[in-house]
Write an enzyme that holds these catalytic residues in place. Structure first.
Site, PDB file in Angstrom:
ATOM      1  N   ARG A 140     -53.086  53.478  78.668  1.00  0.00           N
ATOM      2  CA  ARG A 140     -52.570  54.600  79.463  1.00  0.00           C
ATOM      3  C   ARG A 140     -51.411  55.231  78.716  1.00  0.00           C
ATOM      4  O   ARG A 140     -50.969  54.693  77.708  1.00  0.00           O
ATOM      5  CB  ARG A 140     -52.059  54.069  80.805  1.00  0.00           C
ATOM      6  CG  ARG A 140     -51.027  52.965  80.582  1.00  0.00           C
ATOM      7  CD  ARG A 140     -50.343  52.574  81.852  1.00  0.00           C
ATOM      8  NE  ARG A 140     -49.709  51.281  81.797  1.00  0.00           N
ATOM      9  CZ  ARG A 140     -48.500  51.030  81.328  1.00  0.00           C
ATOM     10  NH1 ARG A 140     -47.766  52.021  80.844  1.00  0.00           N
ATOM     11  NH2 ARG A 140     -47.987  49.819  81.329  1.00  0.00           N
TER      12      ARG A 140
ATOM     13  N   GLU B 124     -49.186  30.519  79.123  1.00  0.00           N
ATOM     14  CA  GLU B 124     -48.972  30.777  77.698  1.00  0.00           C
ATOM     15  C   GLU B 124     -47.741  30.047  77.201  1.00  0.00           C
ATOM     16  O   GLU B 124     -46.814  29.804  77.981  1.00  0.00           O
ATOM     17  CB  GLU B 124     -48.707  32.278  77.468  1.00  0.00           C
ATOM     18  CG  GLU B 124     -49.932  33.110  77.398  1.00  0.00           C
ATOM     19  CD  GLU B 124     -49.610  34.588  77.227  1.00  0.00           C
ATOM     20  OE1 GLU B 124     -48.420  34.951  77.195  1.00  0.00           O
ATOM     21  OE2 GLU B 124     -50.556  35.365  77.136  1.00  0.00           O
TER      22      GLU B 124
END
Lengths: 215, 468
Positions: free
Chosen positions: B314, B213
């Site tokens: 989560r 990236e």
């Protein structure tokens, strides 16, 4: 290093009790079913590449996933916790002991641990050979690999971080490897036994003496 | 049947889940490894306690067979994975819920985790919804030549945009929590770094795939806390700022809300940007039918451009930072309790307008580490550990206060999370400083050297919170 080793003292220790007592622990959780009884003779892994499993000691039953546990060594089942039969056990529960008669090779290894220059684990961690050392070991075998102080010999995997470990000690060949990659080694436990070139004849003498005297 | 939760985690999060279960009137058991036998979450759950045996030893926190065997033996009806370990593993969530004796997975549906738990797929889904993401690969690369070509292209693109000091990040595709990320500034260094990351990824995660990236500089790292139910309800608990991280990109200081005008003169409309990332997060959540708690992670550049980084499917370590600026009927919510309740099928029971955001909060991660040596973990024995008591402070720790504790080398040396809050960011910072001065901690390693902690680092970085 004192090269005047008292062979008689060492060998008499092994003669008086030539056994190793291998305690077998459950590596996992599950319901245990023993497949051996006390006094049974068991064998370890066999075949040219240790591809034949040893005697089946017990099975841990979990949902659609029974886990057979085989003996990794030969000997006699000297103790067995029969009260656990059919019950749920936690991981790392001691379930039996195998009385294993020591072989000549094991006695030599045990003595060598005391006379080689051991390089110990600086921390409790998982260890791997450094990429370059591993490549040389794969190609030529460990005893063809010479290491010098300052060489990057290990990668220590500690708390998910890779940390290079540099060798400090006498230069020499990697004679013995005491760790398994990816398995935690306690602080101060030996990782490798290094043999300086000048000590090779002495090491050879130990091996010959044990081979000659041990039945 | 009464619900019984298996807590498949360790440390402070295990304790927070234990407390949340107790609050909800649920029974629970915990699992632990040999190395964690002295942890507080185990000591409180052993068989000499009045409630009987609630702690079971397993080979590892990542052995699903062991964990499910304990769940069956203890007749649990649900599994709470905490954070890390299995919390974002859709295979585990699927296995828990689709079996002979199905259990409730306390987290999103496994299909949702599959969609968003994988940051590569998240990027693809976000792009399809016109949600901005960081320029780079949208899939793992296993081939060195292909990776190098991509790296060259990204560097060339940055040079074309006249970006100063262009660089790229090489990330372990299967990694998380900031682990397995390296920066490359010169294309000539790429192969060496690529091999290093690939090796690390194979060893730690069992998958050698890497992502490449563009490396953004001068940015803030923000988070949006969402809470969703299985009945299609979706609300948010505002934003957090977690820009202050270790060199390994592990969060150290985190604050809510995500920006505060008292900390920095932003060149953009801070509230507008915060509202925008909340809207984007809710849009993506609605698209994938998100159905539990989750955190949407964002990068905001100095000029206010947001990029979606990933979604943590989560409960997050820092959930309580959001809770401490949120008020429902005058009370701070407990997001772990909300998570359990919603996973068991409850409705949210209040609406977005019922949540009042007020004040500021800061979380300090107290860690045994040497911040001057690349945040190297410190291992040894803690002999003294204590925190002050204030009505503006919450402390979560698995380290006992009443006996020595050996930090296990198998896990991160996190010691405690301490969260302070106040009516303003200035008040929260002042309380944070007071807290750091009042912590008692002493210990030594095998060589007899005293404990190193990041407390001085935390104090030194307080003024950098929410700044560029």
């Amino acid at each position: 290093m004192n090269q005047d080793i008292d062979f008689d003292a060492i060998l008499s220790k092994y003669r008086s009790d030539p056994f190793d007592y291998v305690h077998i622990h459950t590596r996992h959780t599950g319901r245990v079913r023993f497949k051996v009884t006390e006094g049974a003779q068991v064998k370890g892994a066999g075949g040219e590449w240790h591809h034949l499993p040893g005697s089946l000691l017990f099975v841990l039953y979990r949902e659609r996933n029974p886990k057979p546990i085989y003996s990794s060594t030969f000997g006699e089942v000297s103790a067995l916790r029969r009260e656990l039969e059919g019950n749920f056990v936690e991981a790392n529960e001691k379930v039996m002991t195998i009385k294993h008669p020591l072989t000549k090779r094991e006695i030599i290894e045990s003595i060598l641990r005391k006379v080689l220059s051991n390089f110990n684990a600086p921390e409790r961690a998982k260890y791997f050979f450094a990429m370059d050392i591993q490549a040389r070991i794969d190609k030529f075998g460990p005893r063809a690999v010479t290491i010098q102080p300052g060489d990057e010999v290990f990668t220590m995997s500690l708390m998910k971080r890779d940390i290079p470990v540099y060798y400090s000690g006498e230069p020499g060949i990697i004679h013995s490897i005491y760790f398994k990659p990816g398995i935690s080694v306690g602080h101060g436990e030996p990782l490798i036994g290094v043999c300086p070139p000048g000590r090779l004849p002495f090491i050879q003498k130990i091996i010959s003496r044990v081979k000659a005297e041990w039945e | 049947m009464k619900e019984k939760v298996l807590i498949a985690n360790r440390g402070e999060i295990a304790l927070r889940i234990m407390n949340a279960c107790t609050d909800l009137g649920l029974d629970y058991v915990v699992v632990y490894t040999e190395e964690d036998a002295d942890s507080e979450h185990v000591r409180r759950s052993l068989d000499h306690q009045p409630h009987g045996k609630r702690a079971f030893r397993v080979a590892s926190y990542t052995d699903p067979n062991d964990i499910l065997a304990v769940a069956d033996h203890a007749e649990c009806t649900a599994i709470h994975p905490g954070y890390g370990f299995f919390s974002e593993d859709f295979r585990f969530a699927r296995r828990v819920t689709v079996r002979d004796r199905p259990l409730t997975f306390i987290g999103p549906n496994w299909e949702v985790i599959k969609d968003l738990g994988d940051k590569i797929n998240t990027k693809r889904v976000a792009n399809s919804l016109s949600i901005p993401t960081i320029p780079g690969t949208d899939g793992p690369i296993y081939n060195e030549m292909e990776a190098e070509e991509y790296a060259e292209q990204l560097m060339a693109d940055q040079k074309a945009q006249k970006i100063k000091n262009p660089s790229i990040l090489v990330k372990a595709a299967a990694g998380g929590g900031g682990m397995g990320i390296e920066e490359v500034r010169e294309v000539e260094q790429f192969r060496r770094v690529y091999r290093q990351v690939q090796n690390y990824a194979k060893r730690q995660f069992g998958d050698g795939g890497v992502l490449i990236e563009q490396c953004l500089r001068d940015y803030n790292h923000l988070e949006v806390q969402l809470v969703c139910s299985r009945h299609g309800e979706r609300i948010h608990f505002g934003t957090r700022n977690c820009t202050i991280q270790s060199t390994g990109r592990q969060k150290r200081l985190e604050a809510a809300p995500g920006f505060d005008e008292s900390c920095f003169a932003y060149v953009f409309n801070a509230q507008e940007v915060l509202d925008r990332i909340v809207d984007y997060s809710l849009k993506l959540a609605a698209h994938v039918r998100y159905d539990n708690v989750g955190t949407w992670e964002w990068i905001i550049t100095r000029d206010g451009q947001p990029y979606l980084l990933e979604v943590n499917t989560r409960i997050q370590v820092e959930n309580d930072v959001s809770a401490r600026i949120s008020h429902i009927d005058g009370q701070h919510p407990n997001l772990i309790r909300e998570q359990i309740r919603l996973a068991l099928g409850d409705r949210i029971g209040y609406s977005q307008s019922g949540i009042e955001f007020k004040g500021s909060s800061i979380e300090f991660r107290i860690i045994a580490e040497d911040t001057h040596r690349g945040f190297a973990p410190w291992i040894g024995t803690i002999n003294q550990f204590d925190f002050p008591k204030h009505d503006w402070l919450a402390v979560y720790t698995h380290v006992p206060f009443d006996r020595p504790y050996v930090i296990p080398s198998e896990y991160d040396p996190n010691l405690a999370l301490a969260i302070v809050w106040g009516d303003s960011m200035a008040e929260a910072k002042a309380r944070g400083r007071q807290l750091l001065r009042e912590i008692t901690i002493a210990g030594e390693n095998v060589a007899g050297a005293p404990i190193s902690t990041n407390i001085p680092y935390l104090e030194a970085h307080l003024d950098k919170l929410l700044t560029f």
